[in-house]
Design a protein around this motif. Sequence first.
Motif, PDB file in Angstrom:
ATOM      1  N   GLU A   6       0.830  -1.199   0.000  1.00 24.32           N
ATOM      2  CA  GLU A   6       0.000   0.000   0.000  1.00 24.32           C
ATOM      3  C   GLU A   6       0.868   1.254   0.000  1.00 24.32           C
ATOM      4  N   SER A   7       0.292   2.342  -0.478  1.00 28.53           N
ATOM      5  CA  SER A   7       0.951   3.641  -0.418  1.00 28.53           C
ATOM      6  C   SER A   7      -0.109   4.727  -0.497  1.00 28.53           C
ATOM      7  N   GLY A   8       0.328   5.968  -0.260  1.00 31.94           N
ATOM      8  CA  GLY A   8      -0.578   7.087  -0.434  1.00 31.94           C
ATOM      9  C   GLY A   8      -1.061   7.742   0.848  1.00 31.94           C
ATOM     10  N   GLY A   9      -0.717   7.161   1.982  1.00 29.15           N
ATOM     11  CA  GLY A   9      -1.131   7.766   3.239  1.00 29.15           C
ATOM     12  C   GLY A   9      -0.389   9.063   3.511  1.00 29.15           C
ATOM     13  N   GLY A  10      -0.833   9.771   4.547  1.00 29.94           N
ATOM     14  CA  GLY A  10      -0.172  11.010   4.910  1.00 29.94           C
ATOM     15  C   GLY A  10      -1.007  11.821   5.872  1.00 29.94           C
ATOM     16  N   LEU A  11      -0.599  13.063   6.046  1.00 28.15           N
ATOM     17  CA  LEU A  11      -1.297  14.000   6.937  1.00 28.15           C
ATOM     18  C   LEU A  11      -2.156  14.922   6.085  1.00 28.15           C
ATOM     19  N   VAL A  12      -3.426  15.053   6.455  1.00 32.30           N
ATOM     20  CA  VAL A  12      -4.338  15.895   5.699  1.00 32.30           C
ATOM     21  C   VAL A  12      -5.273  16.606   6.673  1.00 32.30           C
ATOM     22  N   GLN A  13      -5.718  17.777   6.304  1.00 32.32           N
ATOM     23  CA  GLN A  13      -6.644  18.522   7.154  1.00 32.32           C
ATOM     24  C   GLN A  13      -8.058  17.982   7.005  1.00 32.32           C
ATOM     25  N   PRO A  14      -8.891  18.172   8.004  1.00 31.09           N
ATOM     26  CA  PRO A  14     -10.300  17.761   7.881  1.00 31.09           C
ATOM     27  C   PRO A  14     -10.933  18.391   6.643  1.00 31.09           C
ATOM     28  N   GLY A  15     -11.696  17.583   5.924  1.00 29.95           N
ATOM     29  CA  GLY A  15     -12.299  18.028   4.674  1.00 29.95           C
ATOM     30  C   GLY A  15     -11.446  17.772   3.454  1.00 29.95           C
ATOM     31  N   GLY A  16     -10.199  17.373   3.674  1.00 30.07           N
ATOM     32  CA  GLY A  16      -9.294  17.135   2.574  1.00 30.07           C
ATOM     33  C   GLY A  16      -9.466  15.759   1.946  1.00 30.07           C
ATOM     34  N   SER A  17      -8.586  15.445   0.985  1.00 30.23           N
ATOM     35  CA  SER A  17      -8.671  14.193   0.238  1.00 30.23           C
ATOM     36  C   SER A  17      -7.314  13.498   0.178  1.00 30.23           C
ATOM     37  N   LYS A  65     -19.742   5.843   3.158  1.00 34.01           N
ATOM     38  CA  LYS A  65     -20.579   5.957   1.962  1.00 34.01           C
ATOM     39  C   LYS A  65     -20.729   7.409   1.536  1.00 34.01           C
ATOM     40  N   GLY A  66     -20.541   7.645   0.251  1.00 27.71           N
ATOM     41  CA  GLY A  66     -20.632   9.000  -0.278  1.00 27.71           C
ATOM     42  C   GLY A  66     -19.350   9.795  -0.177  1.00 27.71           C
ATOM     43  N   ARG A  67     -18.368   9.269   0.564  1.00 30.04           N
ATOM     44  CA  ARG A  67     -17.082   9.972   0.711  1.00 30.04           C
ATOM     45  C   ARG A  67     -15.930   9.216   0.086  1.00 30.04           C
ATOM     46  N   PHE A  68     -15.946   7.898   0.175  1.00 29.86           N
ATOM     47  CA  PHE A  68     -14.862   7.069  -0.328  1.00 29.86           C
ATOM     48  C   PHE A  68     -15.321   6.327  -1.582  1.00 29.86           C
ATOM     49  N   ARG A  77      -2.447  -3.525 -12.070  1.00 30.95           N
ATOM     50  CA  ARG A  77      -2.647  -4.432 -10.930  1.00 30.95           C
ATOM     51  C   ARG A  77      -2.779  -3.625  -9.633  1.00 30.95           C
ATOM     52  N   THR A  78      -3.539  -2.578  -9.687  1.00 21.46           N
ATOM     53  CA  THR A  78      -3.654  -1.657  -8.560  1.00 21.46           C
ATOM     54  C   THR A  78      -5.110  -1.480  -8.146  1.00 21.46           C
ATOM     55  N   VAL A  79      -5.322  -1.417  -6.852  1.00 19.64           N
ATOM     56  CA  VAL A  79      -6.622  -1.100  -6.278  1.00 19.64           C
ATOM     57  C   VAL A  79      -6.484   0.251  -5.580  1.00 19.64           C
ATOM     58  N   TYR A  80      -7.446   1.115  -5.813  1.00 19.96           N
ATOM     59  CA  TYR A  80      -7.393   2.464  -5.264  1.00 19.96           C
ATOM     60  C   TYR A  80      -8.508   2.681  -4.244  1.00 19.96           C
ATOM     61  N   LEU A  81      -8.244   3.578  -3.303  1.00 14.55           N
ATOM     62  CA  LEU A  81      -9.285   4.062  -2.414  1.00 14.55           C
ATOM     63  C   LEU A  81      -9.191   5.589  -2.414  1.00 14.55           C
ATOM     64  N   GLN A  82     -10.133   6.216  -3.093  1.00 11.95           N
ATOM     65  CA  GLN A  82     -10.211   7.666  -3.103  1.00 11.95           C
ATOM     66  C   GLN A  82     -11.007   8.102  -1.883  1.00 11.95           C
ATOM     67  N   MET A  83     -10.383   8.895  -1.036  1.00 10.58           N
ATOM     68  CA  MET A  83     -11.000   9.324   0.215  1.00 10.58           C
ATOM     69  C   MET A  83     -11.203  10.837   0.178  1.00 10.58           C
ATOM     70  N   ASN A  84     -12.445  11.256   0.202  1.00 10.54           N
ATOM     71  CA  ASN A  84     -12.791  12.674   0.190  1.00 10.54           C
ATOM     72  C   ASN A  84     -13.496  13.061   1.488  1.00 10.54           C
ATOM     73  N   ALA A  85     -13.571  14.343   1.730  1.00  4.06           N
ATOM     74  CA  ALA A  85     -14.258  14.859   2.918  1.00  4.06           C
ATOM     75  C   ALA A  85     -13.784  14.147   4.177  1.00  4.06           C
ATOM     76  N   LYS A  87     -12.425  13.036   7.764  1.00  2.66           N
ATOM     77  CA  LYS A  87     -12.762  13.457   9.120  1.00  2.66           C
ATOM     78  C   LYS A  87     -11.676  12.975  10.084  1.00  2.66           C
ATOM     79  N   PRO A  88     -11.526  13.606  11.235  1.00  6.14           N
ATOM     80  CA  PRO A  88     -10.523  13.139  12.214  1.00  6.14           C
ATOM     81  C   PRO A  88     -10.705  11.662  12.579  1.00  6.14           C
ATOM     82  N   GLU A  89     -11.922  11.175  12.593  1.00  5.44           N
ATOM     83  CA  GLU A  89     -12.150   9.769  12.937  1.00  5.44           C
ATOM     84  C   GLU A  89     -11.708   8.805  11.830  1.00  5.44           C
ATOM     85  N   ASP A  90     -11.331   9.318  10.683  1.00  3.01           N
ATOM     86  CA  ASP A  90     -10.767   8.475   9.629  1.00  3.01           C
ATOM     87  C   ASP A  90      -9.286   8.195   9.874  1.00  3.01           C
ATOM     88  N   THR A  91      -8.716   8.818  10.876  1.00  2.00           N
ATOM     89  CA  THR A  91      -7.308   8.603  11.207  1.00  2.00           C
ATOM     90  C   THR A  91      -7.045   7.164  11.589  1.00  2.00           C
TER      91      THR A  91
END
Length: 125
Positions: A6-17, A65-68, A77-85, A87-91
């Motif tokens: 996996e890759s793509g993690g990081g620090l993002v502000q609430p509401g970010g993607s 639902k509605g965000r990811f 050979r890649t699976v993606y997870l686009q995460m929008n909006a 929230k701190p609880e997504d940490t």
Amino acid sequence: QLQIVESGGGLVQPGGSLRLSCVASGSAFDENDFAWFHQAPGKEREGVSTIGRIGSRTMYADSVKGRFTISRDHDSRTVYLQMNALKPEDTGVYYCASRKKRWILSLQAGMYDSWGQGTQVTVSS
């Protein structure tokens, strides 16, 4: 079994993607279902989203639902997870997992037999 990275993690502000990526190697990519799991600090691993081998079937936890959006690409050979909006609880740590294709999609961790090492996502201002 597949080898998963996996890759793509990081620090993002609430509401970010963020977009997480999961590259799989070592076996027939198209014969496997994939899923993303989230493990918050001090909590059990929970299923976030899963995608069937064709890609037309997907399932999401109510909390995302509605965000990811989950997707897969045969050529890379890649699976993606686009995460929008976000929230701190997504940490937490996000893990990608795979299993041989089944008729019924599942978000239960015990149903998957190949796992990546995880990627950290932190949602904080």
